[in-house]
Design an enzyme around this catalytic site. Structure first.
Site: not given
Length: 626
Positions: A285, A531, A582
């Site tokens: 991320s 996602d 995610h």
């Protein structure tokens, strides 16, 4: 304490024993092994068998109801119906007395089976690869994502002593502080608005070690599955390290206050020198953006000072997991209007806490006071995200384009202007923000596009550009490999419909129009591909197209893309072994397999896998090679 002990013993199966409080109505005998046997009739046995499934249902509803009451009591505020003082004297053992013994037994069986399943699945990938001869080879350093690293207090002023070495982000201590002393919690978690550093008398630091990011709170795993499988392959603290950081800070302040990049450089060099192997960097991320900044910092004269060959010398591979390289569109409502539903990478636990106890204007103030979070604002402007009539990821069946990012059903004032593109939305945010926030953003980040190689090279000397892959290049490291692993197929926020906030008690100008639902609009939000947190264009464009341009990858660094479709297990709250979410993807079996193969020196066997339309969308992005 005795009540909690009894609860654990009777439901989870403690080894201690105690006579049952209820006597059996049927005669009991002992068999040859000395075990008690109760005689029942054939008809009674059939009746018990037929009720077994019903008892399991009552187990779910009964224990679920009990748990719900306790959680509701914990989060109840002063004006709620439930009295917290009354719960202090609650006898949990007495509650168990009304739960049938069969349900308690079923609970023990289910708990045992769940524990066995977790114990097996936790190490299965690593054990399987180990049986195929894959072993720990490259030292591994992990860079977590935004908000997943715990923050603990080290302040010794009177206001902070009660929190010393307790986590005020990423633990139950956070929820306790937020519920019981919100003003103090806010004072600790918010940075100084002018300096972007610690407020006077406050000292919050990122937790360190594997514990910093393996779980957000007890039971809510983040990196724990990856750590378990790395351990099965032969990794331990001597060849694996978690480079946790204070995600609230901008990258420049991370180095200034915590010397984060200096220490990261030292860890990489130490891993190389002690093992004789180059290091594998794993980021997730926002951690991918932080690492991209580091790749510039470490070579730059006057900063890391490693020179142009440093990355090629010390780094074998970069595993980029769900990297928000071009930002996350859903971070925009967080800093514009404090909209928190599924916003800014928060898991359900944190979302509940912030929405339950903080008003929207308080959330705006909170997120604007964290310059690190604003790195997630969308990068690339209209060239990537589209104009008022077109966006690269528009589909044929849409009634309007994603290119209008912020939309107003009624456009009749300065607060609700005409529909806005991403570029116009950024200007709108700056115009409607305090001066201190404008200065923090403009002095720290750049969200544009470099359209020539000469411009890219000039940007390499400007730290404001180092987080932006569309304004700077990859290192001159021809032996470096970059692996882009991310999930696809989960609806992700793509654009919004706003309205003026006419609530007289509100301190904000606009809010998402949650009453608006028609066609693609669902309560003011339009979903696209991604996602669940990061849009597909952000996850995939640089990997599928951008870093295949000579302008952004002049050394010809190897890039491999492996997309994983979101195929959740409907019975698993976290999606199961095939999720593409995610955060939950960190527990996905195939992702763990890919990570371990790269770390074990088998990355050359990883083949690209595309399941989305990212290559088609990338060709429509209005960025062209020289």
């Amino acid at each position: 304490m005795s009540s909690l002990h009894t609860l654990r013993r009777r439901v989870l199966g403690d080894s201690s024993s105690e006579p049952s409080r209820a006597s059996s109505p049927n005669p009991a005998f002992k068999d040859k092994h000395g075990d008690h046997v109760t005689l029942v009739s054939t008809s009674k046995l059939k009746q018990l068998s037929s009720k077994r499934s019903k008892r399991r249902q009552w187990l779910v509803f009964g224990l679920g109801g009990l748990f719900g009451v306790l959680i509701a009591a914990f989060f109840a505020q002063q004006h709620d119906v439930i009295n917290l003082e009354g719960l202090i004297d609650m006898n949990l053992a007495s509650l168990l007395d009304v739960i049938p013994a069969g349900i308690v037994k079923d609970a023990k069986d289910i708990t045992r089976h769940e524990r066995e399943t977790v114990n097996y699945d936790s190490f299965a990938v690593g054990l399987h690869l180990q049986s195929q001869g894959v072993k720990a080879r490259h030292p591994v350093i992990m860079i977590p994502g935004v908000i997943s690293t715990g923050l603990e207090s080290w302040g010794t002023e009177e206001v902070s002593r009660q929190y010393f070495r307790k986590r005020l982000w990423g633990s139950w201590s956070m929820m306790r502080a937020l519920v019981l002393d919100k003003a103090s919690w806010k004072r600790h978690i918010m940075l100084d608005k002018i300096s972007g550093m610690d407020p006077p008398g406050i000292k919050l630091r990122a937790a360190q070690g594997f514990d910093a990011a393996d779980f957000f709170i007890t039971g809510y795993w983040i990196w724990s599955h990856i750590l378990e499988n790395l351990g099965a392959l032969g990794y331990d603290p001597s060849n694996a390290f978690t480079a946790a950081y204070d995600w609230r800070l901008s990258c420049g302040k991370l180095e200034l206050r915590d010397h984060y990049f200096t220490r990261l450089k030292a860890h990489i060099e130490t891993g190389f020198r002690t093992s004789g192997e180059k290091v594998v960097l794993i980021s997730h991320s926002m951690g991918s953006q932080v690492l991209f900044y580091f790749l510039h910092w470490v070579e730059a004269e006057g900063y890391g000072g490693g020179g142009p060959d440093w990355v090629d010398t010390f780094v074998d591979s970069w595993i980029n997991i769900s990297g928000s390289m071009l930002g996350a569109l859903k971070g925009y409502p967080a800093v514009l209007s404090g909209e928190m539903k599924d916003t800014a990478h928060l898991n359900a636990f944190a979302v509940y806490g912030l929405e339950r106890f903080l008003a929207k204007h308080e959330r705006v103030e909170l997120f604007r006071s964290m310059p690190g979070a604003s790195s997630m604002l969308p990068i690339g402007g209209n060239a990537v995200w589209g104009n008022k009539t077109f966006a690269p990821d528009d589909s044929k069946n849409q009634t309007f384009s994603y290119g209008t990012f912020i939309n107003f059903k009624e456009s009749n004032s300065t607060q609700s202007p005409a529909n806005l593109t991403v570029e116009e939305s950024h200007s709108y945010l700056m115009k409607n923000s305090d001066t201190w926030y404008q200065e923090q953003i403009q002095s720290t980040y750049s969200y544009g596009v470099a359209h020539s190689r000469a411009e890219v090279e000039r940007n390499g000397k400007d730290p404001r550009k180092w987080m932006n892959p569309l304004e700077t290049r990859l290192p001159l490291a021809p032996r470096l490999k970059v692996y882009c692993f991310y999930g696809v197929g989960k609806p992700t926020e793509r654009s919004y419909w706003y309205r003026e906030d006419r609530d007289p008690t509100s301190k904000l100008n606009v809010t998402i129009d949650t009453a608006l639902s028609y066609e693609e609009i669902d309560r003011g939000v339009v979903m696209g591909e991604g996602d669940g947190t990061v849009p597909l264009l952000s996850n995939g464009y640089m990997c599928a197209k951008g870093w295949r341009m000579n302008r952004y990858n002049p050394a010809g660094v190897t890039i491999k893309v492996y997309e994983m479709p979101h195929e959740p297990d409907r019975f698993s709250p976290r999606g199961g072994p095939n999720t593409g979410d995610h955060v939950d993807i960190l527990g996905r079996a195939s992702l763990n397999d890919l990570i371990l193969r790269v770390a074990g020196g088998k990355g050359n066997l990883v083949e690209e896998n595309y399941v989305s339309n990212i290559r088609e969308y990338s060709e429509k992005v209005k960025i062209y090679d020289d």
